[in-house]
Design a protein around this motif. Structure first.
Motif, PDB file in Angstrom:
ATOM      1  N   TYR A 150       0.847  -1.184   0.000  1.00  0.00           N
ATOM      2  CA  TYR A 150       0.000   0.000   0.000  1.00  0.00           C
ATOM      3  C   TYR A 150       0.887   1.240   0.000  1.00  0.00           C
ATOM      4  O   TYR A 150       1.776   1.385   0.838  1.00  0.00           O
ATOM      5  CB  TYR A 150      -0.889  -0.032   1.238  1.00  0.00           C
ATOM      6  N   ASP A 151       0.651   2.132  -0.941  1.00  0.00           N
ATOM      7  CA  ASP A 151       1.544   3.284  -1.099  1.00  0.00           C
ATOM      8  C   ASP A 151       1.098   4.523  -0.341  1.00  0.00           C
ATOM      9  O   ASP A 151       1.674   5.597  -0.511  1.00  0.00           O
ATOM     10  CB  ASP A 151       1.734   3.623  -2.585  1.00  0.00           C
ATOM     11  N   SER A 152       0.085   4.379   0.521  1.00  0.00           N
ATOM     12  CA  SER A 152      -0.389   5.539   1.287  1.00  0.00           C
ATOM     13  C   SER A 152      -0.308   5.329   2.789  1.00  0.00           C
ATOM     14  O   SER A 152      -0.839   6.133   3.558  1.00  0.00           O
ATOM     15  CB  SER A 152      -1.834   5.866   0.895  1.00  0.00           C
TER      16      SER A 152
ATOM     17  N   GLN B 270      -2.272  -3.438  -1.681  1.00  0.00           N
ATOM     18  CA  GLN B 270      -3.178  -2.925  -2.695  1.00  0.00           C
ATOM     19  C   GLN B 270      -3.022  -3.743  -3.974  1.00  0.00           C
ATOM     20  O   GLN B 270      -2.014  -4.420  -4.180  1.00  0.00           O
ATOM     21  CB  GLN B 270      -2.884  -1.451  -2.999  1.00  0.00           C
TER      22      GLN B 270
ATOM     23  N   SER C 178      -2.511   1.262  -7.379  1.00  0.00           N
ATOM     24  CA  SER C 178      -2.437   2.502  -6.619  1.00  0.00           C
ATOM     25  C   SER C 178      -3.690   3.351  -6.822  1.00  0.00           C
ATOM     26  O   SER C 178      -4.202   3.484  -7.936  1.00  0.00           O
ATOM     27  CB  SER C 178      -1.212   3.309  -7.056  1.00  0.00           C
ATOM     28  N   ALA C 179      -4.167   3.928  -5.726  1.00  0.00           N
ATOM     29  CA  ALA C 179      -5.308   4.837  -5.793  1.00  0.00           C
ATOM     30  C   ALA C 179      -4.863   6.297  -5.726  1.00  0.00           C
ATOM     31  O   ALA C 179      -5.694   7.206  -5.731  1.00  0.00           O
ATOM     32  CB  ALA C 179      -6.286   4.543  -4.659  1.00  0.00           C
ATOM     33  N   ARG C 180      -3.561   6.528  -5.683  1.00  0.00           N
ATOM     34  CA  ARG C 180      -3.058   7.906  -5.651  1.00  0.00           C
ATOM     35  C   ARG C 180      -3.365   8.607  -6.978  1.00  0.00           C
ATOM     36  O   ARG C 180      -3.009   8.125  -8.051  1.00  0.00           O
ATOM     37  CB  ARG C 180      -1.550   7.911  -5.424  1.00  0.00           C
ATOM     38  N   GLY C 181      -4.025   9.740  -6.874  1.00  0.00           N
ATOM     39  CA  GLY C 181      -4.326  10.519  -8.072  1.00  0.00           C
ATOM     40  C   GLY C 181      -5.223   9.806  -9.060  1.00  0.00           C
ATOM     41  O   GLY C 181      -5.240  10.148 -10.249  1.00  0.00           O
ATOM     42  N   ILE C 182      -5.989   8.854  -8.589  1.00  0.00           N
ATOM     43  CA  ILE C 182      -6.810   8.072  -9.508  1.00  0.00           C
ATOM     44  C   ILE C 182      -8.031   8.862  -9.948  1.00  0.00           C
ATOM     45  O   ILE C 182      -8.595   9.663  -9.187  1.00  0.00           O
ATOM     46  CB  ILE C 182      -7.216   6.736  -8.855  1.00  0.00           C
ATOM     47  N   ASP C 183      -8.439   8.649 -11.195  1.00  0.00           N
ATOM     48  CA  ASP C 183      -9.634   9.303 -11.713  1.00  0.00           C
ATOM     49  C   ASP C 183     -10.279   8.388 -12.747  1.00  0.00           C
ATOM     50  O   ASP C 183      -9.800   7.275 -13.012  1.00  0.00           O
ATOM     51  CB  ASP C 183      -9.315  10.684 -12.310  1.00  0.00           C
TER      52      ASP C 183
ATOM     53  N   ARG D 130      -8.068   5.074 -14.220  1.00  0.00           N
ATOM     54  CA  ARG D 130      -8.401   3.861 -13.471  1.00  0.00           C
ATOM     55  C   ARG D 130      -8.346   2.593 -14.337  1.00  0.00           C
ATOM     56  O   ARG D 130      -7.760   1.586 -13.929  1.00  0.00           O
ATOM     57  CB  ARG D 130      -9.774   3.989 -12.808  1.00  0.00           C
TER      58      ARG D 130
ATOM     59  N   ARG E 246      -4.773   1.311 -14.837  1.00  0.00           N
ATOM     60  CA  ARG E 246      -4.176   0.764 -13.617  1.00  0.00           C
ATOM     61  C   ARG E 246      -4.706  -0.643 -13.333  1.00  0.00           C
ATOM     62  O   ARG E 246      -3.958  -1.535 -12.929  1.00  0.00           O
ATOM     63  CB  ARG E 246      -4.438   1.690 -12.434  1.00  0.00           C
TER      64      ARG E 246
END
Length: 234
Positions: A59-61, A67, A70-75, A79, A82
């Motif tokens: 998990y990078d957060s 995970q 990554s959900a960082r900066g996801i839109d 998506r 990824r």
């Protein structure tokens, strides 16, 4: 730091394994988070092998957790890419498990919570028939599909008060799959948020035990119509 281990719940040694469940946790989670689901499935299906892998990425957060992507900066735009990047490793894992236990794809169910549900839904889109069933708890599609999977029955399970993954994602997905003549049910639990609630777990088991796949239903009756879809839990 050593890689976290997944969990396995296997039948008694003298039991022939007839079903395979692969459970996928949410972002930042661990296999331990899905133990209640695994135990409920084990009680309902004593001849099943239940595998709960750890997400294939750290998990990078946060300092702990795993995970699938990554959900960082996801839109909405990035998506799908990824998910696609993360998919080959999951598909390889599922196929290796099927080979290990000598089970068919139709004997396999993928169950995911949140990000794990995204992976489960998209896995059977990328590889139609990879699993006979998908249980998607509090999830969504990375992108609504152009065609519905032909060999998979999808069960969408969601909390009405989910503030992380709005229930509208599940409702939209069910309506969309229905328009594509897909095989899908939906169950919404009132006053439930973003959680693997016991009411939804129990409903998932009931779906597995009682829901005849649409493809089998139509073949048996020779009809080109759909039976009633889901209902709301209270």
């Amino acid at each position: 730091m050593s890689e976290p281990e997944g969990l396995e719940f296997l039948p008694e040694a003298d039991t022939d394994i007839k079903l395979l469940f692969v459970l996928l946790h949410g972002v930042g989670g661990t296999p331990q988070h899905l133990v209640p689901l695994a135990e409920a499935l084990r009680a309902a299906f004593p001849a099943a092998a239940i595998l709960v892998p750890a997400g294939f990425e750290p998990y990078d957060s946060a300092p702990s957790g795993r995970q699938w992507f990554s959900a960082r900066g996801i839109d909405e735009d990035n998506r799908p890419a990824r998910v696609a990047q993360a998919m080959p490793a999951l598909v390889e894992y599922v196929r290796a498990a099927q080979a290990r236990f000598g089970l068919l794809q139709s004997d396999t169910a993928l169950a995911g919570f949140s990000q794990g549900a995204i992976m489960a839904l998209e896995a059977v889109q990328a590889h139609d028939g990879l699993a006979g069933r998908v249980l998607a708890f509090s999830g969504r599609y990375a992108r609504l599909p152009k065609v519905a999977p032909h060999y998979t029955t999808i069960h969408l399970l969601h909390g009405a008060d989910d503030a992380v993954m709005n229930v509208s994602y599940a409702q939209t997905a069910q309506a969309w799959l229905d328009s594509l003549h897909g095989d899908c049910t939906i169950d919404v639990a009132s006053k439930v948020g973003h959680e693997l609630h016991p009411a939804l777990v129990q409903r998932a088991i009931e779906r597995l035990q009682t829901c005849v796949p649409l493809r089998s239903w139509e073949a048996a009756l020779g009809l080109n119509q759909t039976p009633p879809s889901g209902e709301t839990l209270h």
